[in-house]
Write a protein that holds these residues in place. Structure first.
Motif, PDB file in Angstrom:
ATOM      1  N   HIS A   2     -43.295   9.816   8.538  1.00  0.00           N
ATOM      2  CA  HIS A   2     -42.120  10.222   7.774  1.00  0.00           C
ATOM      3  C   HIS A   2     -41.120   9.087   7.562  1.00  0.00           C
ATOM      4  O   HIS A   2     -40.014   9.332   7.083  1.00  0.00           O
ATOM      5  CB  HIS A   2     -41.414  11.389   8.474  1.00  0.00           C
ATOM      6  CG  HIS A   2     -42.217  12.660   8.468  1.00  0.00           C
ATOM      7  ND1 HIS A   2     -43.049  13.009   7.427  1.00  0.00           N
ATOM      8  CD2 HIS A   2     -42.306  13.669   9.372  1.00  0.00           C
ATOM      9  CE1 HIS A   2     -43.624  14.160   7.700  1.00  0.00           C
ATOM     10  NE2 HIS A   2     -43.194  14.587   8.873  1.00  0.00           N
ATOM     11  N   CYS A   3     -41.498   7.876   7.948  1.00  0.00           N
ATOM     12  CA  CYS A   3     -40.593   6.743   7.730  1.00  0.00           C
ATOM     13  C   CYS A   3     -40.236   6.637   6.250  1.00  0.00           C
ATOM     14  O   CYS A   3     -41.104   6.703   5.381  1.00  0.00           O
ATOM     15  CB  CYS A   3     -41.262   5.444   8.192  1.00  0.00           C
ATOM     16  SG  CYS A   3     -40.325   3.961   7.758  1.00  0.00           S
ATOM     17  N   ARG A   4     -38.953   6.454   5.979  1.00  0.00           N
ATOM     18  CA  ARG A   4     -38.527   6.422   4.576  1.00  0.00           C
ATOM     19  C   ARG A   4     -38.966   5.151   3.863  1.00  0.00           C
ATOM     20  O   ARG A   4     -38.988   5.092   2.642  1.00  0.00           O
ATOM     21  CB  ARG A   4     -37.006   6.588   4.493  1.00  0.00           C
ATOM     22  CG  ARG A   4     -36.599   8.032   4.713  1.00  0.00           C
ATOM     23  CD  ARG A   4     -35.106   8.202   4.594  1.00  0.00           C
ATOM     24  NE  ARG A   4     -34.402   7.570   5.718  1.00  0.00           N
ATOM     25  CZ  ARG A   4     -33.087   7.661   5.908  1.00  0.00           C
ATOM     26  NH1 ARG A   4     -32.350   8.319   5.061  1.00  0.00           N
ATOM     27  NH2 ARG A   4     -32.532   7.079   6.944  1.00  0.00           N
ATOM     28  N   ALA A   5     -39.291   4.133   4.631  1.00  0.00           N
ATOM     29  CA  ALA A   5     -39.753   2.882   4.016  1.00  0.00           C
ATOM     30  C   ALA A   5     -41.278   2.844   3.876  1.00  0.00           C
ATOM     31  O   ALA A   5     -41.820   1.910   3.288  1.00  0.00           O
ATOM     32  CB  ALA A   5     -39.283   1.693   4.850  1.00  0.00           C
ATOM     33  N   LEU A  22     -43.618  -0.015   7.488  1.00  0.00           N
ATOM     34  CA  LEU A  22     -42.728   0.817   8.298  1.00  0.00           C
ATOM     35  C   LEU A  22     -41.473   0.037   8.683  1.00  0.00           C
ATOM     36  O   LEU A  22     -41.539  -1.143   9.005  1.00  0.00           O
ATOM     37  CB  LEU A  22     -43.447   1.264   9.568  1.00  0.00           C
ATOM     38  CG  LEU A  22     -44.704   2.114   9.360  1.00  0.00           C
ATOM     39  CD1 LEU A  22     -45.320   2.452  10.710  1.00  0.00           C
ATOM     40  CD2 LEU A  22     -44.383   3.376   8.585  1.00  0.00           C
ATOM     41  N   CYS A  23     -40.313   0.736   8.674  1.00  0.00           N
ATOM     42  CA  CYS A  23     -39.061   0.030   8.962  1.00  0.00           C
ATOM     43  C   CYS A  23     -38.896  -0.218  10.457  1.00  0.00           C
ATOM     44  O   CYS A  23     -38.239  -1.178  10.861  1.00  0.00           O
ATOM     45  CB  CYS A  23     -37.877   0.810   8.405  1.00  0.00           C
ATOM     46  SG  CYS A  23     -37.430   2.273   9.375  1.00  0.00           S
ATOM     47  N   GLY A  24     -39.458   0.680  11.288  1.00  0.00           N
ATOM     48  CA  GLY A  24     -39.357   0.496  12.729  1.00  0.00           C
ATOM     49  C   GLY A  24     -38.046   0.966  13.340  1.00  0.00           C
ATOM     50  O   GLY A  24     -37.918   1.005  14.563  1.00  0.00           O
ATOM     51  N   VAL A  25     -37.072   1.328  12.508  1.00  0.00           N
ATOM     52  CA  VAL A  25     -35.755   1.658  13.057  1.00  0.00           C
ATOM     53  C   VAL A  25     -35.234   3.023  12.616  1.00  0.00           C
ATOM     54  O   VAL A  25     -34.209   3.477  13.118  1.00  0.00           O
ATOM     55  CB  VAL A  25     -34.702   0.580  12.681  1.00  0.00           C
ATOM     56  CG1 VAL A  25     -35.061  -0.751  13.323  1.00  0.00           C
ATOM     57  CG2 VAL A  25     -34.585   0.434  11.166  1.00  0.00           C
ATOM     58  N   CYS A  26     -35.904   3.696  11.699  1.00  0.00           N
ATOM     59  CA  CYS A  26     -35.407   5.014  11.289  1.00  0.00           C
ATOM     60  C   CYS A  26     -35.721   6.034  12.396  1.00  0.00           C
ATOM     61  O   CYS A  26     -36.460   5.743  13.342  1.00  0.00           O
ATOM     62  CB  CYS A  26     -36.031   5.447   9.963  1.00  0.00           C
ATOM     63  SG  CYS A  26     -37.776   5.880  10.072  1.00  0.00           S
ATOM     64  N   ARG A  27     -35.178   7.237  12.284  1.00  0.00           N
ATOM     65  CA  ARG A  27     -35.361   8.213  13.360  1.00  0.00           C
ATOM     66  C   ARG A  27     -36.840   8.559  13.553  1.00  0.00           C
ATOM     67  O   ARG A  27     -37.275   8.844  14.662  1.00  0.00           O
ATOM     68  CB  ARG A  27     -34.530   9.471  13.107  1.00  0.00           C
ATOM     69  CG  ARG A  27     -34.981  10.290  11.918  1.00  0.00           C
ATOM     70  CD  ARG A  27     -34.080  11.491  11.713  1.00  0.00           C
ATOM     71  NE  ARG A  27     -34.105  12.393  12.856  1.00  0.00           N
ATOM     72  CZ  ARG A  27     -33.159  13.300  13.108  1.00  0.00           C
ATOM     73  NH1 ARG A  27     -32.139  13.395  12.302  1.00  0.00           N
ATOM     74  NH2 ARG A  27     -33.267  14.102  14.135  1.00  0.00           N
ATOM     75  N   TYR A  28     -37.626   8.517  12.488  1.00  0.00           N
ATOM     76  CA  TYR A  28     -39.042   8.870  12.616  1.00  0.00           C
ATOM     77  C   TYR A  28     -39.841   7.743  13.277  1.00  0.00           C
ATOM     78  O   TYR A  28     -40.704   8.003  14.119  1.00  0.00           O
ATOM     79  CB  TYR A  28     -39.618   9.241  11.254  1.00  0.00           C
ATOM     80  CG  TYR A  28     -38.835  10.357  10.609  1.00  0.00           C
ATOM     81  CD1 TYR A  28     -38.797  11.617  11.202  1.00  0.00           C
ATOM     82  CD2 TYR A  28     -38.092  10.144   9.453  1.00  0.00           C
ATOM     83  CE1 TYR A  28     -38.051  12.648  10.636  1.00  0.00           C
ATOM     84  CE2 TYR A  28     -37.347  11.167   8.883  1.00  0.00           C
ATOM     85  CZ  TYR A  28     -37.322  12.417   9.483  1.00  0.00           C
ATOM     86  OH  TYR A  28     -36.581  13.420   8.935  1.00  0.00           O
ATOM     87  N   CYS A  29     -39.557   6.506  12.874  1.00  0.00           N
ATOM     88  CA  CYS A  29     -40.224   5.390  13.544  1.00  0.00           C
ATOM     89  C   CYS A  29     -39.870   5.379  15.034  1.00  0.00           C
ATOM     90  O   CYS A  29     -40.730   5.203  15.892  1.00  0.00           O
ATOM     91  CB  CYS A  29     -39.803   4.066  12.911  1.00  0.00           C
ATOM     92  SG  CYS A  29     -40.632   3.718  11.350  1.00  0.00           S
ATOM     93  N   ARG A  30     -38.576   5.603  15.318  1.00  0.00           N
ATOM     94  CA  ARG A  30     -38.137   5.492  16.704  1.00  0.00           C
ATOM     95  C   ARG A  30     -38.590   6.655  17.564  1.00  0.00           C
ATOM     96  O   ARG A  30     -38.605   6.558  18.794  1.00  0.00           O
ATOM     97  CB  ARG A  30     -36.608   5.367  16.751  1.00  0.00           C
ATOM     98  CG  ARG A  30     -36.163   3.978  16.353  1.00  0.00           C
ATOM     99  CD  ARG A  30     -34.683   3.784  16.480  1.00  0.00           C
ATOM    100  NE  ARG A  30     -34.375   2.361  16.596  1.00  0.00           N
ATOM    101  CZ  ARG A  30     -33.199   1.831  16.302  1.00  0.00           C
ATOM    102  NH1 ARG A  30     -32.205   2.590  15.880  1.00  0.00           N
ATOM    103  NH2 ARG A  30     -33.006   0.539  16.433  1.00  0.00           N
TER     104      ARG A  30
END
Ligand SMILES: [Zn+2]
Ligand SMILES: [Zn+2]
Length: 478
Positions: A239-242, A225-233
């Motif tokens: 739905h994280c793109r990473a 998980l990227c932790g910074v996309c709108r879904y993570c946040r």
């Protein structure tokens, strides 16, 4: 000498193990030369090994089987043959010296035996086999295309600083795993499937704080998980793109050991056994579907279509939230419907023998259901759901259909229905799921109708596809 991370040939390790013998003391009841490792019997020439230990590490070991077998494996006595067939392979744990006393208790099985023989603080290097037949057994999707799944010797995962290693106690077969087998969903082979897991943490990375060795846990299916996309946040990492899916893009849990990000791991509530714990991840999804996507309220009538695992979980969550629950299935689902009754759900309907719409109207003064949770994935179910709902009712689609199906859009429009998909889970749903599991209104263990050793995976997949029972569990350590 060797250092952590060295890759050497077993021929070299023979000498290493001999020096290990020299550092060991005699033990309780036999001379050292009869008791300590005879490397020529325990490892075979030609194997590559990774040196995982360093001079500052103490090392504890464990292996399959009884204590007697563990001792044999450790000491290389009569178990030499066992090493040859992989049955007595010890797994070595690196333990910082300051933790040795704590770790030498029950937690580590026969660590006490190591201590008894006086070598626990003196071992400097222990080889752990990687990438050959002395690695762990794992179910592997070897390449894309239908089939291409087999048991293989597979490297044991090595944890990074923020990861944990879990010894898998149970891993449920999910539809996704069967789709990966048939190649009807994509995957990145070679990869180990399996994501509905429970197990015990056996190793934690240096930066891990909230999980400890010995904890019984389950885990989410997310990796990277990227932790910074709108879904993570916003708390919806599904739905994280990473995101890469466990058991599909990165190795899953149809194996003895599985590693994952520590942040993805959840402690199981006390008293939840490994079989029940393996169903935590689908319970996360169902709890999100029922409480958050379905917005079920006390006093409502909720209809669950499909008495499979997801339906049985959704029904229990809806009931726990105070809804009156109806579960419907086909005549072929008779055993599953019986299980619904056993769970205490009052209204159980065989769609082919009974009039579900009439029952729902009768229970709602003619209005129709407030909520339909479509968990079957059957093509006609969506249209049935629309007929069952009252005006302004809600349909939550949980089951995967596998193809486009007709949806009566005009009725959805005229009746002002909410139609929603549900996948994954929020942090709040996961929290609620664990509390429901701990407090008792949701029982996952009773869904487990079949369990198998890893070697019987083909039978397990076949029975799953034949819709026998509800939940089929592979036990990699059986
Ligand atoms: Zn799944
Ligand atoms: Zn993200």
């Amino acid at each position: 000498m060797f250092a952590r991370g060295d890759h050497v040939d077993v021929h070299d390790v023979f000498g290493l193990a001999e020096s290990l013998s020299e550092t060991g003391s005699a033990g309780d009841d036999a001379p050292a030369d009869q008791r300590l490792v005879d490397p020529s019997q325990t490892l075979r020439r030609g194997h590559d090994v990774d040196i995982l230990g360093g001079a500052d590490d103490a090392i504890l070991a464990e292996s399959d089987g009884t204590d007697h077998r563990k001792r044999d494996a450790l000491l290389g006595e009569p178990a030499a043959q066992g090493f040859e067939d992989g049955g007595h392979v010890p797994r070595m744990h690196l333990v910082p010296p300051q933790q040795v006393d704590q770790a030498s208790g029950d937690l580590f099985g026969h660590a006490g035996i190591l201590a008894r023989y006086g070598i626990i603080r003196k071992i400097q290097y222990v080889p752990v086999i990687a990438g050959n037949r002395l690695g762990m057994r794992a179910l592997v999707k070897t390449q894309r295309g239908p089939g291409n799944v087999e048991l293989q010797d597979w490297p044991e995962p090595k944890v990074g600083p923020r990861e944990v290693l879990i010894e898998i106690a149970a891993c449920g077969i999910c539809g996704t795993d069967v789709h990966i087998y048939h190649d009807t969903v994509s995957s990145d082979p070679p990869v180990v499937p399996g994501h509905e897991l429970s197990g015990v943490v056996v190793e934690v990375g240096a930066e891990v704080r909230h999980v400890n060795v010995g904890d019984a846990v389950s885990a989410e299916t997310h990796h990277g998980l990227c932790g910074v996309c709108r879904y993570c946040r916003t708390g919806f990492p599904r739905h994280c793109r990473a995101r890469r899916t466990i058991g599909r893009r990165v190795d899953g849990a149809f194996a003895r050991y599985f590693k994952t990000d520590a942040a993805r791991v959840y402690a199981l509530p006390p008293g939840v056994d490994p079989l029940a714990g393996a169903i935590t991840e689908p319970l996360f999804t169902c709890t999100h579907a029922v409480l958050e996507r379905g917005e079920v309220r006390a006093g409502e009538l909720a209809v669950v279509l499909g008495p499979g695992a997801m339906g049985l979980l959704a029904a229990q969550v809806a009931r726990a939230a105070g809804a009156t629950v109806v579960v419907a299935g086909l005549t072929a689902d008779a055993r599953r419907l019986a299980l619904v009754r056993d769970l205490g759900i009052p209204h159980v309907v065989d769609l082919e023998a009974e009039d579900l719409e009439a029952l729902v109207r009768g229970l709602t003064d003619g209005y129709g259901a407030d909520l339909v949770l479509e968990c079957s994935g059957a093509a006609p179910a969506a249209a049935l759901a629309v007929r069952l709902l009252r005006k302004q009712g809600r349909l939550v689609q949980v089951g995967l259909v596998g193809s486009a199906v007709p949806l009566p859009l005009d009725e959805i429009t005229f009746n002002a229905l909410d139609v929603r998909g549900a996948v994954g889970a929020t942090a709040t749903a996961k929290d609620a799921a664990l509390r429901l599991l701990a407090a008792g209104p949701v029982r996952t263990g009773s869904l487990v109708t079949h369990q198998y050793p890893l070697e019987a995976w083909q039978e397990a997949f076949a029975r799953w596809e034949a819709k026998e029972g509800v939940k089929h569990i592979l036990i990699p350590t059986a």
